[in-house]
Design an enzyme around this catalytic site. Structure first.
Site, PDB file in Angstrom:
ATOM      1  N   PRO A  58      -6.787   4.630   4.062  1.00 19.79           N
ATOM      2  CA  PRO A  58      -6.648   5.886   3.307  1.00 19.79           C
ATOM      3  C   PRO A  58      -5.401   5.845   2.419  1.00 19.79           C
ATOM      4  O   PRO A  58      -4.365   5.317   2.823  1.00 19.79           O
ATOM      5  CB  PRO A  58      -6.509   6.953   4.400  1.00 19.79           C
ATOM      6  N   VAL A  59      -5.543   6.390   1.213  1.00 20.09           N
ATOM      7  CA  VAL A  59      -4.454   6.350   0.229  1.00 20.09           C
ATOM      8  C   VAL A  59      -3.439   7.467   0.511  1.00 20.09           C
ATOM      9  O   VAL A  59      -3.810   8.548   0.967  1.00 20.09           O
ATOM     10  CB  VAL A  59      -5.055   6.524  -1.195  1.00 20.09           C
ATOM     11  N   GLY A 105       0.418   7.180   4.626  1.00 18.98           N
ATOM     12  CA  GLY A 105       1.353   6.533   5.547  1.00 18.98           C
ATOM     13  C   GLY A 105       0.801   5.293   6.221  1.00 18.98           C
ATOM     14  O   GLY A 105       1.402   4.765   7.142  1.00 18.98           O
ATOM     15  N   LEU A 106      -0.357   4.811   5.755  1.00 21.75           N
ATOM     16  CA  LEU A 106      -0.924   3.599   6.361  1.00 21.75           C
ATOM     17  C   LEU A 106      -0.716   2.356   5.493  1.00 21.75           C
ATOM     18  O   LEU A 106      -1.260   1.296   5.778  1.00 21.75           O
ATOM     19  CB  LEU A 106      -2.412   3.799   6.671  1.00 21.75           C
ATOM     20  N   GLY A 107       0.068   2.495   4.453  1.00 20.99           N
ATOM     21  CA  GLY A 107       0.457   1.310   3.682  1.00 20.99           C
ATOM     22  C   GLY A 107      -0.610   0.781   2.736  1.00 20.99           C
ATOM     23  O   GLY A 107      -0.642  -0.420   2.452  1.00 20.99           O
ATOM     24  N   SER A 108      -1.471   1.663   2.220  1.00 21.91           N
ATOM     25  CA  SER A 108      -2.587   1.164   1.404  1.00 21.91           C
ATOM     26  C   SER A 108      -2.099   0.393   0.164  1.00 21.91           C
ATOM     27  O   SER A 108      -2.629  -0.674  -0.153  1.00 21.91           O
ATOM     28  CB  SER A 108      -3.502   2.308   0.986  1.00 21.91           C
ATOM     29  N   ASP A 151       7.192  -1.286   4.531  1.00 15.99           N
ATOM     30  CA  ASP A 151       5.729  -1.415   4.392  1.00 15.99           C
ATOM     31  C   ASP A 151       5.327  -2.842   4.034  1.00 15.99           C
ATOM     32  O   ASP A 151       4.493  -3.460   4.694  1.00 15.99           O
ATOM     33  CB  ASP A 151       5.204  -0.502   3.270  1.00 15.99           C
TER      34      ASP A 151
HETATM   35  O1  PMV Z   1       4.692   6.900   3.960  1.00 13.68           O
HETATM   36  P1  PMV Z   1       4.881   5.464   4.278  1.00 13.68           P
HETATM   37  O2  PMV Z   1       4.156   5.008   5.476  1.00 13.68           O
HETATM   38  O3  PMV Z   1       4.747   4.549   3.116  1.00 13.68           O
HETATM   39  O4  PMV Z   1       6.355   5.288   4.821  1.00 13.68           O
HETATM   40  C1  PMV Z   1       7.482   5.717   4.175  1.00 13.68           C
HETATM   41  C2  PMV Z   1       8.641   5.417   5.048  1.00 13.68           C
HETATM   42  C3  PMV Z   1       9.939   5.980   4.539  1.00 13.68           C
HETATM   43  O5  PMV Z   1      10.932   5.585   5.472  1.00 13.68           O
HETATM   44  C4  PMV Z   1       9.889   7.493   4.481  1.00 13.68           C
HETATM   45  C5  PMV Z   1      10.283   5.436   3.155  1.00 13.68           C
HETATM   46  C6  PMV Z   1      10.608   3.963   3.143  1.00 13.68           C
HETATM   47  O6  PMV Z   1      10.598   3.399   2.047  1.00 13.68           O
HETATM   48  O7  PMV Z   1      10.908   3.371   4.187  1.00 13.68           O
END
Ligand code: PMV
Length: 308
Positions: free
Chosen positions: A96-97, A100-103, A147
């Site tokens: 999923p975009v 927070g799953l790194g798409s 990520d």
């Molecule tokens: O939203 P995500 O899973 O891409 O994670 C971001 C993580 C943060 O610490 C908020 C930002 C970062 O660049 O580490």
């Protein structure tokens, strides 16, 4: 034809504070992945087919800052390929975009690997990771690099910005339920808002980031000793600190408390926050029940994953 695949990821501990140099823990999520196929084409040009984002276009018709176009341009620049070969590139992703799953990082890593292999430009994991970090910086402002690192190496990672990557040992495999709020929330915005808080009162927020970093460190120790109750409690503490940073939302808080009430050992938001995903640590035999409660409480999707 040359193919490559890269997994999704979740951050277990330490998001946001990691941007300021504190440690964070992240693990790959292999149930979801981005896949790329590169093949020579009889048509002139570089034809990109990415049905999940409804993209069917020739490279030169895309703006140069388009996420996929920027990967291809930068890779060809790095490898000094000229003129560009004629290729068909197919990109599929079930990650999923903006959740927070790194798409984005997964598409970058899979595309960089498939393209570089196809043109016989050898890249080490370190080079793929550094390349993906440059692409993340183009699109996300000030990313920590967590990520691209966990996705490139596809291993549990103890990450400190600017330091050599360390993986950690998982003494006892553990189960995580991921619950998706279905709300897409750009990480750039929440990271920018946390930065504003920090700029307005550095002493206060550095103290909060220190606490988050100490939790990530303790969590690593708990994982290395197989102490799941401790780990769950640390998740709850980390969530409270993320709430204080305004990284949570009513929807995330709801799913976090539903998971706890359904028997999870602990739960927190994961990633940039505001929307996207939360995670819950569960005993394996409770995973289905917790996932069901999350869906009943409005989660759009759940994933049960084992960290080992
Ligand atoms: O939203 P995500 O899973 O891409 O994670 C971001 C993580 C943060 O610490 C908020 C930002 C970062 O660049 O580490």
């Amino acid at each position: 034809m040359t193919t490559s695949s890269a997994p999704g990821k979740i951050i277990l501990f330490g998001e946001h504070a990691v941007v300021y140099g504190h440690p964070a823990l992240a693990v790959p999520v292999t149930q979801v992945h981005a896949d790329v196929e590169v093949a020579d084409s009889s048509r002139t040009g570089i034809w990109i087919d990415a049905p999940d984002v409804n993209l069917h276009a020739e490279l030169n018709t895309l703006p140069s800052d388009h996420p996929i176009a920027s990967v291809i341009h930068n890779l060809f620049f790095l490898s000094r390929v000229s003129p560009f070969p004629s290729l068909n590139i197919k990109i599929t992703s079930k990650i999923p975009v903006a959740s927070g799953l790194g798409s984005g990082a997964a598409v970058t890593v899979a595309l960089a690997r498939a393209l570089s292999m196809h043109i016989n430009y050898a890249m080490t994991d370190e080079q793929v990771n550094a390349f993906a970090y440059e692409i993340e910086k183009l699109h996300h402002g000030t990313p920590s690099g967590i990520d691209n690192t966990v996705i490139t190496y596809a291993k549990p990672v103890y990450f400190v910005k600017g330091q050599a990557i360390e993986t950690f040992q998982v003494a006892k495999p553990f189960t995580i339920v991921i619950g998706d709020t279905g709300i897409s929330a750009p990480t750039k915005e929440s990271v920018g808002d946390v930065r504003k808080l920090w700029e307005a009162d550095k002493t206060k927020w550095e103290d909060v980031f220190d606490k988050v970093g100490a939790i990530a460190q303790e969590a690593r120790n708990s994982i290395e000793r197989g102490k799941m109750k401790e780990l769950g409690e640390l998740m709850n503490q980390n969530h409270a600190l993320l709430q204080s940073m305004t990284a949570s939302s009513p929807e995330l808080d709801k799913l976090v408390s539903v998971a706890r009430n359904a028997g999870a050992l602990g739960a927190k938001l994961s990633g940039g926050g505001r929307g996207g995903n939360m995670i819950a640590l569960v005993e394996p035999n409770q995973a289905e029940a917790v996932a069901k409660s999350l869906l009943e409480a409005g989660a759009k999707n759940t994933i049960i994953t084992q960290v080992s």
